[in-house]
Scaffold this active site. Structure first.
Site, PDB file in Angstrom:
ATOM      1  N   THR A 149      -1.563   1.303   6.473  1.00 45.33           N
ATOM      2  CA  THR A 149      -0.984   0.143   5.643  1.00 45.33           C
ATOM      3  C   THR A 149      -1.057  -1.085   6.756  1.00 45.33           C
ATOM      4  O   THR A 149      -0.983  -1.018   7.995  1.00 45.33           O
ATOM      5  CB  THR A 149       0.286   0.255   4.973  1.00 45.33           C
ATOM      6  OG1 THR A 149       0.599  -0.818   4.271  1.00 45.33           O
ATOM      7  CG2 THR A 149       1.529   0.389   6.071  1.00 45.33           C
ATOM      8  N   GLY A 150      -1.010  -2.310   6.279  1.00 42.84           N
ATOM      9  CA  GLY A 150      -0.945  -3.512   6.992  1.00 42.84           C
ATOM     10  C   GLY A 150      -2.380  -4.151   6.768  1.00 42.84           C
ATOM     11  O   GLY A 150      -2.965  -4.188   5.865  1.00 42.84           O
ATOM     12  N   HIS A 151      -2.583  -4.881   7.754  1.00 46.18           N
ATOM     13  CA  HIS A 151      -3.824  -5.969   7.690  1.00 46.18           C
ATOM     14  C   HIS A 151      -5.131  -5.368   7.735  1.00 46.18           C
ATOM     15  O   HIS A 151      -5.490  -4.795   8.710  1.00 46.18           O
ATOM     16  CB  HIS A 151      -3.649  -6.830   9.008  1.00 46.18           C
ATOM     17  CG  HIS A 151      -2.819  -7.952   9.048  1.00 46.18           C
ATOM     18  ND1 HIS A 151      -1.665  -8.128   9.618  1.00 46.18           N
ATOM     19  CD2 HIS A 151      -3.142  -9.346   8.320  1.00 46.18           C
ATOM     20  CE1 HIS A 151      -1.361  -9.373   9.396  1.00 46.18           C
ATOM     21  NE2 HIS A 151      -2.242 -10.037   8.628  1.00 46.18           N
ATOM     22  N   GLY A 152      -5.489  -5.075   6.422  1.00 46.79           N
ATOM     23  CA  GLY A 152      -6.696  -4.254   6.315  1.00 46.79           C
ATOM     24  C   GLY A 152      -8.011  -4.731   7.040  1.00 46.79           C
ATOM     25  O   GLY A 152      -8.541  -3.786   7.674  1.00 46.79           O
ATOM     26  N   THR A 186       0.781  -1.347  -0.115  1.00 43.66           N
ATOM     27  CA  THR A 186      -0.022  -0.110   0.083  1.00 43.66           C
ATOM     28  C   THR A 186       0.847   1.383   0.052  1.00 43.66           C
ATOM     29  O   THR A 186       1.861   1.286   0.713  1.00 43.66           O
ATOM     30  CB  THR A 186      -0.864   0.134   1.318  1.00 43.66           C
ATOM     31  OG1 THR A 186      -1.664  -1.024   1.166  1.00 43.66           O
ATOM     32  CG2 THR A 186      -1.805   1.420   1.358  1.00 43.66           C
ATOM     33  N   GLY A 201      -9.986  -4.728   0.923  1.00 43.03           N
ATOM     34  CA  GLY A 201      -9.135  -4.400   2.137  1.00 43.03           C
ATOM     35  C   GLY A 201      -9.845  -3.016   2.608  1.00 43.03           C
ATOM     36  O   GLY A 201     -10.471  -2.442   2.222  1.00 43.03           O
ATOM     37  N   ASP A 202      -8.694  -2.449   3.394  1.00 44.38           N
ATOM     38  CA  ASP A 202      -9.004  -1.212   4.111  1.00 44.38           C
ATOM     39  C   ASP A 202      -8.708   0.041   3.229  1.00 44.38           C
ATOM     40  O   ASP A 202      -9.417   1.013   3.264  1.00 44.38           O
ATOM     41  CB  ASP A 202      -8.410  -1.070   5.508  1.00 44.38           C
ATOM     42  CG  ASP A 202      -6.609  -1.082   5.089  1.00 44.38           C
ATOM     43  OD1 ASP A 202      -6.450  -1.717   4.339  1.00 44.38           O
ATOM     44  OD2 ASP A 202      -6.009  -0.295   5.629  1.00 44.38           O
ATOM     45  N   ARG A 242     -12.485 -10.016  -2.266  1.00 43.98           N
ATOM     46  CA  ARG A 242     -11.795  -9.379  -1.090  1.00 43.98           C
ATOM     47  C   ARG A 242     -11.543  -8.092  -1.085  1.00 43.98           C
ATOM     48  O   ARG A 242     -10.848  -7.605  -1.840  1.00 43.98           O
ATOM     49  CB  ARG A 242     -10.888 -10.133  -0.268  1.00 43.98           C
ATOM     50  CG  ARG A 242     -10.329  -9.801   1.059  1.00 43.98           C
ATOM     51  CD  ARG A 242      -9.067  -8.824   0.863  1.00 43.98           C
ATOM     52  NE  ARG A 242      -8.475  -8.270   2.268  1.00 43.98           N
ATOM     53  CZ  ARG A 242      -7.785  -7.428   2.425  1.00 43.98           C
ATOM     54  NH1 ARG A 242      -6.880  -6.829   1.112  1.00 43.98           N
ATOM     55  NH2 ARG A 242      -7.188  -7.188   3.629  1.00 43.98           N
TER      56      ARG A 242
HETATM   57  N1  ASP Z   1      -3.968  -2.881   3.600  1.00 42.61           N
HETATM   58  C1  ASP Z   1      -3.827  -3.738   2.643  1.00 42.61           C
HETATM   59  C2  ASP Z   1      -4.935  -4.567   2.458  1.00 42.61           C
HETATM   60  O1  ASP Z   1      -5.412  -4.952   3.375  1.00 42.61           O
HETATM   61  C3  ASP Z   1      -2.389  -4.520   2.533  1.00 42.61           C
HETATM   62  C4  ASP Z   1      -1.322  -3.356   2.373  1.00 42.61           C
HETATM   63  O2  ASP Z   1      -1.061  -2.529   3.514  1.00 42.61           O
HETATM   64  O3  ASP Z   1      -0.502  -3.647   1.428  1.00 42.61           O
HETATM   65  O4  ASP Z   1      -5.225  -5.178   1.402  1.00 42.61           O
END
Ligand code: ASP
Length: 188
Positions: free
Chosen positions: A126-129, A75, A105-106, A103
Site C-alpha cells: 500500500t502507499g505510493h503506487g 488499499t 496504481g500498483d 492513472r
Molecule cells: N497504492 C494505491 C495507489 O497507488 C494507493 C493506496 O495504497 O491506497 O493507487
C-alpha cells in the site's frame, strides 16, 4: 486482475473471476465492466457524499498534487494461508485520491501491488503506487524471501530500495509512504 473498472462495487471479486474463468491475467476499462455485468455484477453509483464534498473542495484550487496520507489512500491487501498451507492473496483499491483520469496504481499490477508464489510466499503493498511499481515491490519481497530472507527483512529491504531510488531522484522522502505485508511458506 481488473484495472480501471468503474461503478462496480467489488472489483476484487471480478478479478477473481478473470483468474478463474478466462485465459487472461488482466481485463481493463470497458471490457472489464462488460465482463463484470455478464457475470452478475450490477453497475452502481459509488461516489459517496464525503468523497463528492472533498472533490468540490479540491476543485477550488485544482492543484495537481496526488497525495498519500492516511486520508488519501485506502488499499486493502490480504494474504492468507489455509489449513493445507496453501497461500493466496487479494489487493483492492480505489487508488490515490485526485489522480489523473486513467492513472493506474500498483494495486492491480501483478508483482507490484500483489504477488503470490505458493512455493515461497506472498506479499502485498500500500502507499505510493508509482514508487512501488518502480521496483515491482511485491514480487521483490517474494524474491527476497526466496533468497532466504524472513518476511520482515524482505519488506524492509524493499522499502529501503524504494528510498534509495527516491533519494537518487532528489525526492522529498518525508512525502513518500509505503507499506508491505508478507507471509512465507512457514506461515511467518
Ligand atoms: N497504492 C494505491 C495507489 O497507488 C494507493 C493506496 O495504497 O491506497 O493507487
Amino acid at each position: 486482475s481488473v484495472l480501471f473498472l468503474q461503478g462496480i462495487m467489488h472489483p476484487v471479486s471480478v478479478a477473481r473471476l478473470v483468474m478463474e474463468k478466462t485465459p487472461h491475467v488482466y481485463l481493463s476499462g470497458e471490457g472489464a465492466k462488460i465482463f463484470a455485468l455478464e457475470n452478475g455484477f450490477k453497475e452502481e453509483k459509488l461516489l459517496t457524499d464525503k468523497a463528492k464534498q472533498a472533490y468540490e473542495q479540491w476543485k477550488e484550487k485544482q492543484q495537481y498534487i496526488p497525495k498519500i496520507s492516511p486520508e488519501h489512500h485506502d488499499t486493502i491487501g490480504i494474504l492468507a494461508m489455509d489449513s493445507k498451507g496453501r497461500l493466496s492473496g487479494a489487493c483492492t483499491t480505489s487508488g490515490m485520491a485526485f489522480k489523473m483520469h486513467g492513472r493506474i496504481g500498483d494495486s492491480p499490477i501483478i508483482g507490484a501491488g500483489l504477488f503470490v508464489d505458493n512455493e515461497v510466499g506472498a506479499a502485498t503493498a500500500t502507499g505510493h503506487g508509482e514508487e512501488v511499481m518502480r521496483i515491482v515491490g511485491s514480487h521483490t519481497v517474494v524474491e527476497l524471501m526466496r533468497q532466504g530472507h524472513s518476511p520482515e527483512e524482505a519488506c524492509k529491504k524493499a522499502v529501503e530500495r524504494i528510498f534509495v531510488i527516491a533519494k537518487r531522484k532528489n525526492k522529498n522522502l518525508d512525502e513518500i509512504q509505503i507499506g508491505f505485508i508478507a507471509i512465507n511458506k512457514k506461515g511467518e
